[in-house]
Design a protein around this motif. Structure first.
Motif, PDB file in Angstrom:
ATOM      1  N   THR A 141       0.816  -1.216   0.000  1.00 20.64           N
ATOM      2  CA  THR A 141       0.000   0.000   0.000  1.00 20.64           C
ATOM      3  C   THR A 141       0.851   1.267   0.000  1.00 20.64           C
ATOM      4  O   THR A 141       1.809   1.382   0.757  1.00 20.64           O
ATOM      5  N   VAL A 142       0.471   2.191  -0.877  1.00 21.26           N
ATOM      6  CA  VAL A 142       1.107   3.505  -0.960  1.00 21.26           C
ATOM      7  C   VAL A 142       0.109   4.545  -0.456  1.00 21.26           C
ATOM      8  O   VAL A 142      -1.060   4.520  -0.843  1.00 21.26           O
ATOM      9  N   LEU A 143       0.563   5.450   0.409  1.00 19.11           N
ATOM     10  CA  LEU A 143      -0.289   6.529   0.896  1.00 19.11           C
ATOM     11  C   LEU A 143       0.188   7.853   0.299  1.00 19.11           C
ATOM     12  O   LEU A 143       1.362   8.212   0.428  1.00 19.11           O
ATOM     13  N   ILE A 144      -0.725   8.548  -0.369  1.00 16.85           N
ATOM     14  CA  ILE A 144      -0.438   9.863  -0.935  1.00 16.85           C
ATOM     15  C   ILE A 144      -1.322  10.882  -0.227  1.00 16.85           C
ATOM     16  O   ILE A 144      -2.547  10.755  -0.216  1.00 16.85           O
ATOM     17  N   SER A 145      -0.691  11.887   0.381  1.00 14.76           N
ATOM     18  CA  SER A 145      -1.428  12.918   1.112  1.00 14.76           C
ATOM     19  C   SER A 145      -0.995  14.291   0.614  1.00 14.76           C
ATOM     20  O   SER A 145       0.201  14.529   0.423  1.00 14.76           O
ATOM     21  N   VAL A 146      -1.969  15.174   0.417  1.00 15.56           N
ATOM     22  CA  VAL A 146      -1.686  16.518  -0.080  1.00 15.56           C
ATOM     23  C   VAL A 146      -2.205  17.539   0.919  1.00 15.56           C
ATOM     24  O   VAL A 146      -3.330  17.427   1.411  1.00 15.56           O
ATOM     25  N   GLU A 147      -1.380  18.536   1.205  1.00 18.52           N
ATOM     26  CA  GLU A 147      -1.766  19.611   2.113  1.00 18.52           C
ATOM     27  C   GLU A 147      -1.587  20.949   1.397  1.00 18.52           C
ATOM     28  O   GLU A 147      -0.525  21.221   0.834  1.00 18.52           O
ATOM     29  N   SER A 148      -2.631  21.775   1.389  1.00 19.72           N
ATOM     30  CA  SER A 148      -2.558  23.077   0.728  1.00 19.72           C
ATOM     31  C   SER A 148      -3.650  23.974   1.282  1.00 19.72           C
ATOM     32  O   SER A 148      -4.676  23.496   1.771  1.00 19.72           O
ATOM     33  N   ASP A 149      -3.423  25.299   1.190  1.00 16.94           N
ATOM     34  CA  ASP A 149      -4.456  26.238   1.610  1.00 16.94           C
ATOM     35  C   ASP A 149      -5.479  26.481   0.494  1.00 16.94           C
ATOM     36  O   ASP A 149      -6.409  27.256   0.666  1.00 16.94           O
ATOM     37  N   ASP A 150      -5.286  25.811  -0.645  1.00 16.15           N
ATOM     38  CA  ASP A 150      -6.215  25.890  -1.774  1.00 16.15           C
ATOM     39  C   ASP A 150      -6.835  24.515  -1.982  1.00 16.15           C
ATOM     40  O   ASP A 150      -6.226  23.642  -2.602  1.00 16.15           O
ATOM     41  N   PRO A 151      -8.036  24.253  -1.445  1.00 19.22           N
ATOM     42  CA  PRO A 151      -8.645  22.924  -1.535  1.00 19.22           C
ATOM     43  C   PRO A 151      -8.788  22.403  -2.965  1.00 19.22           C
ATOM     44  O   PRO A 151      -8.554  21.220  -3.224  1.00 19.22           O
ATOM     45  N   ALA A 152      -9.165  23.267  -3.885  1.00 20.61           N
ATOM     46  CA  ALA A 152      -9.340  22.836  -5.269  1.00 20.61           C
ATOM     47  C   ALA A 152      -8.015  22.392  -5.875  1.00 20.61           C
ATOM     48  O   ALA A 152      -7.933  21.363  -6.555  1.00 20.61           O
ATOM     49  N   ALA A 153      -6.957  23.167  -5.621  1.00 20.58           N
ATOM     50  CA  ALA A 153      -5.634  22.808  -6.135  1.00 20.58           C
ATOM     51  C   ALA A 153      -5.136  21.520  -5.490  1.00 20.58           C
ATOM     52  O   ALA A 153      -4.502  20.680  -6.149  1.00 20.58           O
ATOM     53  N   ALA A 154      -5.428  21.343  -4.206  1.00 17.47           N
ATOM     54  CA  ALA A 154      -5.006  20.137  -3.494  1.00 17.47           C
ATOM     55  C   ALA A 154      -5.694  18.906  -4.067  1.00 17.47           C
ATOM     56  O   ALA A 154      -5.056  17.861  -4.270  1.00 17.47           O
ATOM     57  N   GLU A 155      -6.982  19.012  -4.343  1.00 19.62           N
ATOM     58  CA  GLU A 155      -7.720  17.878  -4.905  1.00 19.62           C
ATOM     59  C   GLU A 155      -7.223  17.549  -6.304  1.00 19.62           C
ATOM     60  O   GLU A 155      -7.095  16.368  -6.672  1.00 19.62           O
ATOM     61  N   ARG A 156      -6.935  18.575  -7.095  1.00 21.64           N
ATOM     62  CA  ARG A 156      -6.406  18.348  -8.450  1.00 21.64           C
ATOM     63  C   ARG A 156      -5.067  17.620  -8.377  1.00 21.64           C
ATOM     64  O   ARG A 156      -4.827  16.648  -9.103  1.00 21.64           O
TER      65      ARG A 156
END
Length: 327
Positions: A141-156
């Motif tokens: 299993t690979v875990l990819i996590s994104v943190e950003s103050d721009d939710p739309a950019a983070a989801e993209r």
């Protein structure tokens, strides 16, 4: 520091290094005398002034370009057992790559990911993890996590990198699962990640399990692989909102829930047809992966804990339920 503050400081520095030109101090250029050796004549002073102004302008532009490319727009965490943190600019290029534990330090010893595209960096790291034997068998299993103050950019970014990692794993012919999420900006998660040498993404999954079962400790859960954490979250149905799982999480090495129920019923001497409300879920007990099996039969409630690897009965209890008895 805010962008406007940075720009003001850059402008002040440039103005100090290149003050406004005062050409009045230089006499007007006169033609050289015919008999003068022109090969030794220096360029007029105004040319040096213009060259200096051009240099200052170039430094200003370069400084602005550098600030834009070094400003962090998002942080991407990649976990298997090695845990890696990638700081990205607004163009999804790596500003900094940091190893969060010893395994990641060894993995990244010969890597320089600065300036590379996020997808290229993730593919390189995943490929190295496959070659290093971190993505085989029960640990797939690979875990990819994104943190950003721009939710739309983070989801993209999350979606794009998840697809890229999945393709890389397919090309490597490794059957794997990719767990991905957008993490909230939470100082508490940052503190946990620094304390336990792990990523904020993994810390978020561990917190979800502790919220469901406060008897668990961060130390115990942090020692587990991403596959084990994912199995616990899925079995207990406490997968945090927004977490997505692509591909099957490996349960290799475990007896499975169906076999755990069969062993518990056989130990109790109860036929499955005589039972009600059978439940079975994975859990962690003193660092041991177990299956908890519960069921009702007649006036009794049975609770079993079985070693998830070999099926050995670790603990069991039978309780008489008066409510099931006739008056």
């Amino acid at each position: 520091m805010r962008k406007k503050s940075v720009e003001k400081r850059l402008a002040a520095a440039v103005e100090h290094a290149c003050p406004p030109l005062d050409l009045s101090a230089y006499p007007p250029h006169r033609p050289a005398a015919p008999q003068r050796d022109r090969s030794r004549v220096r360029p007029p002073a105004w040319r040096f002034a213009v060259a200096g102004a051009a240099l200052c302008l170039a430094l200003t532009v370069a400084g602005g370009w550098g600030w834009q490319n070094l400003a962090v727009g998002a942080v991407l965490f990649l976990d298997v057992n090695p845990s890696v943190e990638l700081s990205l600019n607004r163009s999804d290029r790596v500003v900094r790559a940091q190893a969060l534990n010893q395994e990641a330090q060894a993995l990244m010893a010969d890597m320089d990911l600065r300036g590379t595209d996020a997808q290229v960096a993730v593919n390189a790291l995943v490929g190295a993890m496959v070659q290093g034997g971190y993505l085989t068998g029960s640990g797939n299993t690979v875990l990819i996590s994104v943190e950003s103050d721009d939710p739309a950019a983070a989801e993209r970014l999350r979606s794009m990198v998840t697809v890229s990692a999945g393709n890389q794993l397919s090309q490597s012919q490794v059957e794997s699962a990719v767990v991905s999420q957008v993490c909230p900006i939470d100082p508490a998660l940052d503190t946990l990640s620094q304390t336990y040498d792990t990523s904020q993404g993994k810390a978020a999954l561990i917190q979800a399990l502790i919220a469901d079962n406060p008897s668990l400790t961060f130390d115990q859960l942090n020692a587990l692989s991403l596959s084990q954490l994912s199995l616990l979250l899925s079995s207990k149905n406490v997968l945090p909102q927004g977490v997505q799982v692509t591909g099957p999480v490996s349960s290799e090495g475990y007896i499975g829930q169906e076999q755990a129920v069969i062993i518990a019923l056989a130990h109790a001497g109860v036929d499955q047809a005589q039972t009600q409300e059978i439940s079975c879920e994975m859990d962690l007990d003193d660092g041991l992966m177990i299956y908890e099996v519960e069921f009702l039969s007649g006036a009794y409630e049975y609770e079993y804990k079985l070693d998830a690897i070999n099926g050995e009965v670790v603990e069991w209890e039978v309780e008489w339920k008066r409510s099931n008895q006739r008056d």
